[in-house]
Design an enzyme around this catalytic site. Structure first.
Site, PDB file in Angstrom:
ATOM      1  N   SER A   1       9.149  27.201   7.115  1.00 31.94           N
ATOM      2  CA  SER A   1       9.668  28.535   7.394  1.00 31.94           C
ATOM      3  C   SER A   1      10.748  28.372   8.450  1.00 31.94           C
ATOM      4  O   SER A   1      10.488  27.833   9.533  1.00 31.94           O
ATOM      5  CB  SER A   1       8.543  29.433   7.909  1.00 31.94           C
ATOM      6  OG  SER A   1       8.954  30.777   7.885  1.00 31.94           O
ATOM      7  N   GLU A   2      11.971  28.811   8.144  1.00 34.36           N
ATOM      8  CA  GLU A   2      13.094  28.429   9.008  1.00 34.36           C
ATOM      9  C   GLU A   2      13.060  29.081  10.388  1.00 34.36           C
ATOM     10  O   GLU A   2      13.808  28.692  11.273  1.00 34.36           O
ATOM     11  CB  GLU A   2      14.440  28.677   8.308  1.00 34.36           C
ATOM     12  CG  GLU A   2      14.779  30.116   7.978  1.00 34.36           C
ATOM     13  CD  GLU A   2      14.378  30.493   6.556  1.00 34.36           C
ATOM     14  OE1 GLU A   2      13.449  29.871   6.009  1.00 34.36           O
ATOM     15  OE2 GLU A   2      14.999  31.414   5.993  1.00 34.36           O
ATOM     16  N   ASN A   3      12.167  30.062  10.589  1.00 36.03           N
ATOM     17  CA  ASN A   3      12.033  30.602  11.933  1.00 36.03           C
ATOM     18  C   ASN A   3      11.179  29.709  12.833  1.00 36.03           C
ATOM     19  O   ASN A   3      11.023  30.004  14.014  1.00 36.03           O
ATOM     20  CB  ASN A   3      11.458  32.020  11.897  1.00 36.03           C
ATOM     21  CG  ASN A   3      10.122  32.103  11.194  1.00 36.03           C
ATOM     22  OD1 ASN A   3       9.951  31.538  10.113  1.00 36.03           O
ATOM     23  ND2 ASN A   3       9.179  32.786  11.798  1.00 36.03           N
TER      24      ASN A   3
END
Lengths: 233, 218
Positions: free
Chosen positions: B45-47
């Site tokens: 998840s790129e966050n």
């Protein structure tokens, strides 16, 4: 080495009309709630805000937008805010949309003392318009500049009186690199402890980057999309 | 014709043991529900999370634990948190094996448009431009035609571009297609869908060679 200030209002001392601020957080996760509240009370205007998102209508940076305190937003995604959209379409608000990784890495470059980065994100798109490009090993990259914010405002889970910070879960997001980037960095924390209480091995942001720290209060820690599953019997 | 879950099921067949995978918002997210049993796949998840778990049980939601769509999630055994610069470092340096994302349009050369409809939707690109510029393997999950029945597989994209020459494979409700120097190469048909139906729904150049098998979905 004591960086502790009394509260959010004292922490944002010196933030004036027209300044450029970095604000940590992803969506409403890990945003400096207390400091945003103080900026809303102080009614500073004409701000340029660098933040991945622009909050929602009644929370986060959305509260500053509602009071027309923001002149320009620099973000990667701004989809959750009707007032934002209204101001954008009416021309009251200027917006620069940049890829999320470019945003993160430009923040990082600021904190690392590097003037530019090269990234492939946005090559061949309107993001690349007017930008210098270079080819390395056969691949084209855009040159993107580090930011130069007057203040960076971050939220951490724990912090100590020297300004050392520890973030929690995905509330870390943009906070560590923004903390490094501010000419003055303000950190608000859920738990402020005496220096020595945090394990040096666990610290994410060393206190040298933090100029003011305060114990936040009344954290709402609002959830933007509450998704759950049912317990199966 | 496949429904959204059918598209997700077909894409799940592209997963391999040991893959690190980034799933975009929408149909791509559904792929997580069809990871073959016993296969080890780590979702990024790129966050700032490797190892996305299922949604939390009611009452267990943690405001500090969300995915890139801002939904509350959980971790799994072996999960790791990190900041946004790390996250895009993984993406840019090619550590993510597969990226699945939605699209509004794809053209014959593998250009993708999925971030902006001028005058209508200007929400931003989020991490999409970084992902498409660096991912080794990009699969697009999308509807073959839009709501007005117009093809989304085009000779040229009409909407602002997210990235150039990056899409490798497209899975739609009608077909699996690869982007090749000759155009969209038809790989598989959805159950009950004819090559003619796919041809009519594809505005970009379609390459059909030999018998095209039906997808096998169980």
């Amino acid at each position: 080495m004591n960086k502790v200030v009394k509260d959010a209002d004292e922490a944002i001392r010196g933030i004036e009309d027209g300044m450029t601020l970095m604000l940590g957080g992803f969506g409403l996760c890990g945003i400096p709630e207390n400091s945003i509240g103080a900026l809303v009370r102080k009614k500073v205007k004409g701000l340029t805000c660098i933040s991945n998102n622009a909050g929602v209508d009644d929370f986060g940076i959305g509260l500053m937008l509602k009071q027309r305190q923001v002149k320009k937003m620099i973000s990667s995604y701004v989809g959750e805010n009707a007032e934002f959209e209204r101001q954008l379409l009416s021309g009251e608000l200027e917006v620069e949309l940049i890829p999320q990784g470019t945003l993160a890495t430009r923040c990082m470059a600021s904190g690392y003392g590097m003037p530019v980065i090269y990234t492939p994100a946005g090559v061949g798109t309107e993001v690349a318009e007017g930008k210098e490009t270079r080819v390395f090993k056969g691949k084209e990259y855009l040159m993107e500049y580090a930011f130069d914010p007057d203040f960076a405002i971050v939220k951490a889970w724990k912090g100590d009186t020297h300004g050392n910070l520890i973030f929690r879960a995905t509330a870390r997001n943009f906070n560590p690199m923004m903390a490094m980037a501010g000419k003055i960095t303000i950190a608000e924390v859920e738990h402020l402890v005496p220096a020595g209480d945090l394990d040096p091995d666990q610290i994410h942001t060393p206190g040298i980057f933090v100029h003011r720290i305060f114990q936040g209060k009344n954290y709402e820690n609002r959830i933007e999309q509450r998704t759950t599953r049912k317990k199966t019997a | 014709m496949l429904d959204k879950d059918g598209i997700a099921k077909r894409i799940a067949q592209e997963l391999k043991d040991g893959y690190y995978v980034n799933l975009g918002i929408g149909i791509p997210t559904l792929v997580a529900n069809y990871i073959p049993r016993g296969m080890n796949v780590v979702l990024q998840s790129e966050n700032g999370l490797l190892g996305i778990g299922p949604f939390p049980y009611e009452g267990d939601e943690d405001p500090d634990l969300i995915n890139a769509g801002k939904q509350t999630i959980t971790t799994v055994t072996g999960s790791a948190f990190f900041d946004s610069a790390y996250s895009f470092g993984m993406i840019r340096s090619g550590k993510v094996d597969l990226t699945v994302l939605g699209a509004m349009e794809v053209n014959e050369r593998g250009d993708i448009s999925n971030w902006k409809i001028p005058g209508k939707m200007v929400k931003g690109m989020g991490g999409a431009m970084d992902l498409v510029a660096s991912a080794k393997n990009i699969i697009v999950a999308m509807q073959h035609v839009n709501k007005s029945g117009e093809s989304k597989l085009l000779p040229e994209c009409t909407l602002p571009i997210t990235g150039r020459k990056c899409v490798k494979r497209i899975v739609t409700e009608l077909a699996v297609l690869d982007v090749t120097p000759q155009g969209f190469r038809l790989i598989e048909r959805a159950p009950g869908i004819s090559v003619e139906h796919i041809r009519k729904s594809t505005l970009g150049k379609l390459v059909v060679e030999g018998d095209i098998p039906e997808m096998k979905l169980d």
